[in-house]
Design a protein around this motif. Structure first.
Motif, short mmCIF file in Angstrom:
data_model
loop_
_atom_site.label_atom_id
_atom_site.label_comp_id
_atom_site.label_asym_id
_atom_site.label_seq_id
_atom_site.Cartn_x
_atom_site.Cartn_y
_atom_site.Cartn_z
N ALA A 101 -7.06 9.48 0.37
CA ALA A 101 -8.03 8.44 -0.04
C ALA A 101 -7.37 7.06 -0.03
CB ALA A 101 -8.58 8.76 -1.42
N GLY B 156 -8.67 -2.40 -7.18
CA GLY B 156 -9.97 -1.76 -7.31
C GLY B 156 -10.16 -0.65 -6.29
N ALA B 157 -9.75 -0.92 -5.07
CA ALA B 157 -9.85 0.10 -4.03
C ALA B 157 -9.00 1.32 -4.38
CB ALA B 157 -9.41 -0.48 -2.68
N ARG C 109 -6.67 -10.75 -3.43
CA ARG C 109 -6.19 -9.49 -2.87
C ARG C 109 -5.59 -8.51 -3.88
NH1 ARG C 109 -2.64 -11.82 1.86
NH2 ARG C 109 -2.00 -13.08 0.08
N LEU D 206 0.82 -1.21 0.00
CA LEU D 206 0.00 0.00 0.00
C LEU D 206 0.86 1.26 0.00
CD1 LEU D 206 -2.72 1.27 -0.03
CD2 LEU D 206 -2.89 0.96 2.45
N VAL E 266 -8.52 -6.84 -5.63
CA VAL E 266 -9.34 -6.07 -4.69
C VAL E 266 -8.62 -4.79 -4.29
CG1 VAL E 266 -10.37 -6.06 -2.39
CG2 VAL E 266 -10.58 -8.09 -3.85
N LEU E 267 -7.35 -4.92 -4.00
CA LEU E 267 -6.58 -3.73 -3.64
C LEU E 267 -6.50 -2.76 -4.81
CD1 LEU E 267 -4.84 -2.05 -1.83
CD2 LEU E 267 -2.89 -3.56 -2.28
N LEU F 41 -10.38 0.07 6.15
CA LEU F 41 -11.70 -0.33 5.64
C LEU F 41 -12.36 -1.43 6.47
CD1 LEU F 41 -11.98 1.55 3.44
CD2 LEU F 41 -11.45 -0.21 1.76
N GLY F 42 -11.54 -2.33 6.99
CA GLY F 42 -12.12 -3.45 7.73
C GLY F 42 -12.61 -3.07 9.11
N SER G 27 -6.93 5.59 3.39
CA SER G 27 -8.15 5.09 4.03
C SER G 27 -8.38 3.61 3.75
CB SER G 27 -9.35 5.90 3.56
OG SER G 27 -9.75 5.50 2.26
N ILE G 28 -7.69 3.07 2.75
CA ILE G 28 -7.87 1.65 2.43
C ILE G 28 -7.50 0.78 3.62
CG2 ILE G 28 -7.02 -0.24 0.99
CD1 ILE G 28 -6.64 1.77 -1.27
N ALA G 29 -6.47 1.22 4.34
CA ALA G 29 -5.98 0.42 5.46
C ALA G 29 -7.03 0.24 6.55
CB ALA G 29 -4.72 1.05 6.03
N LEU H 145 -14.33 -0.40 9.93
CA LEU H 145 -15.47 0.53 9.91
C LEU H 145 -16.65 -0.05 10.69
CD1 LEU H 145 -15.47 1.94 6.28
CD2 LEU H 145 -14.54 2.91 8.36
N THR H 146 -17.26 0.79 11.47
CA THR H 146 -18.43 0.35 12.27
C THR H 146 -19.59 0.03 11.35
OG1 THR H 146 -19.13 2.64 12.52
CG2 THR H 146 -17.75 1.71 14.23
#
Lengths: 210, 210
Positions: free
Chosen positions: A199, A170-171, A164, A97, A167-168, A206-207, A202-204, A209-210
């Motif tokens: 931005a 795409g993010a 992965r 990342l 997905v990464l 993502l998991g 913020s990927i780091a 998030l409430t």
DNA sequence: TTGACGAATGTCAGTCACTGACATTATGGT
DNA sequence: ACCATAATGTCAGTGACTGACATTCGTCAA
């Protein structure tokens, strides 16, 4: 470079008069399209208009560019090679990342350099479905492929098996889209690199998030 | 439902003979396109072929579907409303990524139900740029918008300011693409829901990649 | 039952992106 | 000067899509 169209093995020195002329018509086509899109809108501009404004036959236009949209995104399409090089230049032990963020920062400078054109692209993409569609389907997909192979290489995994890399990628592309939109809303009066980096960062999280 | 084309306020009962006939021509068009694409390929099939096979005028085809590609993706396009409902049905205190995984699991069942059509879509997307382009530009973008508003709602943030909703949505869509590809490679003999869930789960670990 | 209203469809002519085939011109190497 | 070939020009298509107008057919009320 990368003529946006397939031309295999040039038996001619890369800096002959011939290739200079070819590059020149290519540039004239892009410039003509730019101005016409700006003045009368994308849909209202025909490829014949553009060809005539560049003083070439319509057929010649389509020898240089595969589609009308490609005229608009010629530069951003080529930029994927810059992205690839920037990624490969990052040290191998760097977390993926981080490498992406650094590479994008480098690329961002190049991108924002052509401020007016970026704003034109954004304006047209916002108003014309054909343009935004082409961006997602061709430009973004192309960048994404570069990201995928670079990430898979670093992780030493098979991108067909391990989700992965894709997905990464795409993010990351979504992050770039967000940054571009925010930069565009600000009419280019914003720090694109900072926006993109925020931005991407913020990927780091993502998991979590409430 | 959603006719894939804008028709505002029907002054006619939703189950009149008229609307049944309309729905019928729509179905015949989809079926005709399906069979022709299957038999002679996407590019080799003209919209006139399809219209005639469905025994309607070409103009009628374009009254039901805005583009040739929309014929192929009618079902998947409508599925975005299923996605929205599934997301809204998740409890509000559930972590966002979990909610997405659960909603996608629910949606996945519906998707895989039409196995043959999914495989046809995948085959055509793999061979025809126009198809894969339309998928990214229209279908995936549509699903993504649903995801973005749902995520932004849950996080109670402005998706124009906070990049996370769009970034997460992009990652999720990429995860679905990966899952679909893997499922397709296996000719549909795989647990799609499990594949998708595995890909979605990987989002949480994106920041920790070496 | 009938007649009016409107939705769905049909018909037709047109625009425009893009392509294949072939002719012409301009360069570069000999 | 001469030849090979890259770049462009010319022309006649194909096919997706649209606007305008005519026609058919379902709906509903008198």
């Amino acid at each position: 470079m990368a003529t946006s169209v397939i031309d295999p093995s040039p038996r001619v020195p890369a800096d002959s008069r011939r290739s200079r002329k070819k590059q020149d018509t290519r540039n004239r086509l892009i410039a003509a399209a730019d101005e016409l899109f700006e003045r009368q809108g994308y849909d209202a501009t025909t490829t014949l208009d553009i060809a005539e404004a560049a003083d070439v036959a319509q057929r010649t236009l389509f020898r240089h560019f595969p589609t009308k949209e490609a005229l608009l995104y010629a530069e951003l399409d080529d930029a994927r090679f810059v992205l690839r090089d920037a990624l490969n230049a990052r040290p191998n032990d760097e977390p993926v990342l981080i490498a992406i963020r650094e590479a994008m920062a480098e690329l961002g400078e190049t991108i924002v350099a052509n401020r007016e054109r970026r704003l034109l692209e954004a304006r047209l993409a916002a108003t014309t479905p054909a343009v935004s569609g082409h961006f997602r389907a061709v430009i973004q997909a192309g960048w994404e492929r570069e990201l995928i192979v670079a990430i898979a290489d670093r992780l030493d995994v098979d991108p067909m098996q391990d989700p992965r890399p894709e997905v990464l990628a795409g993010a990351a592309m979504s992050a770039c889209r967000v940054a571009t939109r925010q930069w565009t809303v600000a009419e280019g009066d914003a720090d694109y690199v900072a926006l993109a980096d925020r931005a991407l960062e913020s990927i780091a999280g993502l998991g979590a998030l409430t």
